[in-house]
Design an enzyme around this catalytic site. Structure first.
Site, PDB file in Angstrom:
ATOM      1  N   ARG A  28       0.818  -1.223   0.000  1.00 25.37           N
ATOM      2  CA  ARG A  28       0.000   0.000   0.000  1.00 25.37           C
ATOM      3  C   ARG A  28       0.851   1.272   0.000  1.00 25.37           C
ATOM      4  O   ARG A  28       0.462   2.277   0.588  1.00 25.37           O
ATOM      5  CB  ARG A  28      -0.956   0.037   1.201  1.00 25.37           C
ATOM      6  CG  ARG A  28      -2.083  -0.962   1.126  1.00 25.37           C
ATOM      7  CD  ARG A  28      -3.179  -0.476   0.183  1.00 25.37           C
ATOM      8  NE  ARG A  28      -4.103  -1.563  -0.089  1.00 25.37           N
ATOM      9  CZ  ARG A  28      -5.236  -1.758   0.571  1.00 25.37           C
ATOM     10  NH1 ARG A  28      -5.617  -0.925   1.493  1.00 25.37           N
ATOM     11  NH2 ARG A  28      -5.997  -2.774   0.274  1.00 25.37           N
ATOM     12  N   ARG A  32      -3.621   6.502   0.168  1.00 28.40           N
ATOM     13  CA  ARG A  32      -4.075   7.720   0.841  1.00 28.40           C
ATOM     14  C   ARG A  32      -3.046   8.386   1.742  1.00 28.40           C
ATOM     15  O   ARG A  32      -3.261   9.511   2.179  1.00 28.40           O
ATOM     16  CB  ARG A  32      -5.356   7.420   1.628  1.00 28.40           C
ATOM     17  CG  ARG A  32      -6.567   7.327   0.707  1.00 28.40           C
ATOM     18  CD  ARG A  32      -7.783   6.822   1.448  1.00 28.40           C
ATOM     19  NE  ARG A  32      -7.590   5.420   1.808  1.00 28.40           N
ATOM     20  CZ  ARG A  32      -8.485   4.682   2.449  1.00 28.40           C
ATOM     21  NH1 ARG A  32      -9.614   5.219   2.826  1.00 28.40           N
ATOM     22  NH2 ARG A  32      -8.241   3.428   2.722  1.00 28.40           N
ATOM     23  N   ARG A  41      -6.832  11.309  -7.227  1.00 29.12           N
ATOM     24  CA  ARG A  41      -8.012  10.442  -7.102  1.00 29.12           C
ATOM     25  C   ARG A  41      -9.301  11.230  -6.865  1.00 29.12           C
ATOM     26  O   ARG A  41     -10.390  10.640  -6.892  1.00 29.12           O
ATOM     27  CB  ARG A  41      -7.799   9.448  -5.955  1.00 29.12           C
ATOM     28  CG  ARG A  41      -7.039   8.172  -6.301  1.00 29.12           C
ATOM     29  CD  ARG A  41      -7.876   7.183  -7.105  1.00 29.12           C
ATOM     30  NE  ARG A  41      -9.272   7.147  -6.691  1.00 29.12           N
ATOM     31  CZ  ARG A  41      -9.730   6.514  -5.618  1.00 29.12           C
ATOM     32  NH1 ARG A  41      -8.929   5.812  -4.882  1.00 29.12           N
ATOM     33  NH2 ARG A  41     -11.002   6.560  -5.294  1.00 29.12           N
ATOM     34  N   ASP A  77      -6.440  -3.549  -7.619  1.00 26.36           N
ATOM     35  CA  ASP A  77      -7.017  -4.105  -6.402  1.00 26.36           C
ATOM     36  C   ASP A  77      -7.306  -5.582  -6.626  1.00 26.36           C
ATOM     37  O   ASP A  77      -7.492  -6.018  -7.776  1.00 26.36           O
ATOM     38  CB  ASP A  77      -8.302  -3.381  -5.989  1.00 26.36           C
ATOM     39  CG  ASP A  77      -8.682  -3.725  -4.554  1.00 26.36           C
ATOM     40  OD1 ASP A  77      -8.133  -3.098  -3.629  1.00 26.36           O
ATOM     41  OD2 ASP A  77      -9.485  -4.653  -4.346  1.00 26.36           O
ATOM     42  N   TYR A 152     -14.619 -12.403   0.338  1.00 24.74           N
ATOM     43  CA  TYR A 152     -15.397 -11.214  -0.071  1.00 24.74           C
ATOM     44  C   TYR A 152     -16.658 -11.623  -0.837  1.00 24.74           C
ATOM     45  O   TYR A 152     -17.730 -11.045  -0.649  1.00 24.74           O
ATOM     46  CB  TYR A 152     -14.545 -10.267  -0.914  1.00 24.74           C
ATOM     47  CG  TYR A 152     -13.565  -9.460  -0.090  1.00 24.74           C
ATOM     48  CD1 TYR A 152     -14.012  -8.455   0.762  1.00 24.74           C
ATOM     49  CD2 TYR A 152     -12.210  -9.711  -0.144  1.00 24.74           C
ATOM     50  CE1 TYR A 152     -13.126  -7.720   1.535  1.00 24.74           C
ATOM     51  CE2 TYR A 152     -11.305  -8.981   0.622  1.00 24.74           C
ATOM     52  CZ  TYR A 152     -11.767  -7.990   1.464  1.00 24.74           C
ATOM     53  OH  TYR A 152     -10.898  -7.279   2.233  1.00 24.74           O
TER      54      TYR A 152
END
Ligand SMILES: Cc1c2[nH]c(c1CCC(=O)O)Cc1[nH]c(c(CCC(=O)O)c1C)Cc1[nH]c(c(CCC(=O)O)c1C)Cc1[nH]c(c(C)c1CCC(=O)O)C2
Length: 342
Positions: A28, A32, A41, A77, A152
């Site tokens: 990562r 952010r 973004r 992702d 998921y």
């Protein structure tokens, strides 16, 4: 023609060859924590940004420019290939992947279709743009492992207990294996696109496999992950296999066909090496939360990880899991400098 950057410190460490310095990158690292990421973004959905090669290229390069890391990881992702194969899902900020119609029945599993290379042409294009831009810095491709993807799809979103996932695994083992076999095919197809386009290594993220005992991991998960990793054996790229909370699974995760086993922050790398065996390199394992402590603590803990990593036949410095969004990016840059000069 091979595009694997064999002489890079990162690939050398993966292959357990001598290195000029311990290579370092962060899971990562694009995201952010970087103001330039938040800016680019703004107003663009996560899945949409993964489908735009110009954005993928820029976002992948941002942490390389800023921190001087030894490897880049493709901005994408784990659910991108599922969406490309027709699963109705979204990535919700602050939550993660959310699946509109969770997969619970035989009919649901039957509807899941394979991934064709043409479904992810934007990934092929992004990798082909990135490789020349990156020059001597290797690009890591990645995918989610069948268990983590299944969690998921079955839960419909993130979970703490994996109750529905485990209900299918224990209660309907044939359906479970049918679903994981399909997911292994999708994952392998997605990784082959990235390898074909020129990545120098791949990482298989089985982030949530730590929810299982070793016996259940071996019975219900390992054969499917082994199909993915084994399917890439002929490609020659180093294969990294990572999960969180996997202390009891480290040996099995190596046996699934990894060249490098990712280790979270709970197991020291010397102990991990004893568990995994000397035929594999390790990657990790600084606690991402340590980056919020005073620098003296970050430095002490990073030096401890480096010292313990000496017990392994190859060590790629990383965090034990992804960079948290609130992390001060200057601490990451300082950490890269420390690792590379240690
Ligand atoms: C479990 C998992 C996912 N995605 C991924 C995993 C395995 C790694 C791990 O264990 O963390 C893998 C992943 N996701 C992303 C990357 C990009 C490359 C990199 O590491 O820099 C990688 C390697 C981008 C992303 N994937 C996501 C973001 C945040 C999206 C945003 O910026 O709004 C990024 C940069 C979204 C996402 N996608 C997922 C989660 C849990 C989240 C976070 C939800 C949130 O907190 O908002 C599923």
């Amino acid at each position: 023609m091979t595009t694997i950057l064999e002489d890079s410190a990162f690939v050398r460490a993966c292959r357990r060859r001598p290195v000029p310095h311990t290579p370092v990158w962060f899971m990562r690292q694009a995201g952010r924590s970087l103001p330039e990421y938040r800016k680019i973004r703004a107003g663009v959905g996560m899945l949409e940004s993964c489908r735009r090669p110009d954005l993928v290229t820029e976002i992948t390069l941002q942490p390389v420019r800023r921190h001087g890391v030894d490897a880049a990881i493709l901005f994408s992702d784990i659910v991108v290939p599922l969406a490309a194969a027709g699963v109705d899902l979204d990535i919700v900020a602050g939550t993660g992947p959310v699946v509109a119609e969770p997969i619970r029945t035989a009919a649901d599993v039957a509807r899941l279709r394979p991934l064709a290379a043409g479904d992810v042409g934007y990934v092929d294009e992004a990798v082909r743009l990135l490789v020349p831009e990156l020059g001597p810095i290797p690009l890591i491709g990645f995918a989610g492992a069948p268990f983590t993807l299944a969690s998921y799809l079955i839960e419909g979103g993130p979970s703490r207990t994996y109750l529905k996932t485990k209900a299918m695994m224990y209660g309907e083992p044939e359906l479970w294996h049918a679903l994981l076999a399909k997911l292994a095919d999708i994952t392998l197809a997605f990784l082959r696109v990235q390898v074909g386009a020129g990545v120098s290594a791949v990482q298989l993220f089985d982030s949530w496999a730590g929810a299982l005992s070793e016996a259940d991991y071996r019975r219900y998960v390992l054969p499917h992950s082994a199909k993915v990793l084994g399917g890439l054996a002929g490609a020659g790229v180093p294969r990294i296999h990572f999960g969180v909370g996997t202390a009891v699974l480290l040996r099995a995760m190596g046996e699934a066909g990894a060249d490098v086993v990712g280790v979270d922050w709970r197991t020291p790398l010397d102990e991990a090496t004893t568990l995994i065996g000397a035929e594999k390199a390790v990657q990790g394992n600084l606690d991402p939360a340590i980056l919020f402590a005073p620098w003296e603590v970050v430095e002490r803990e990073a030096r401890r990880v480096l010292a313990e990593g000496k017990a392994a036949p190859g060590h790629v410095f990383n965090l034990g899991h992804g960079v948290m969004p609130e992390t001060d990016p200057d601490v990451l840059t300082r950490l890269v400098d420390l690792v590379r000069s240690a």
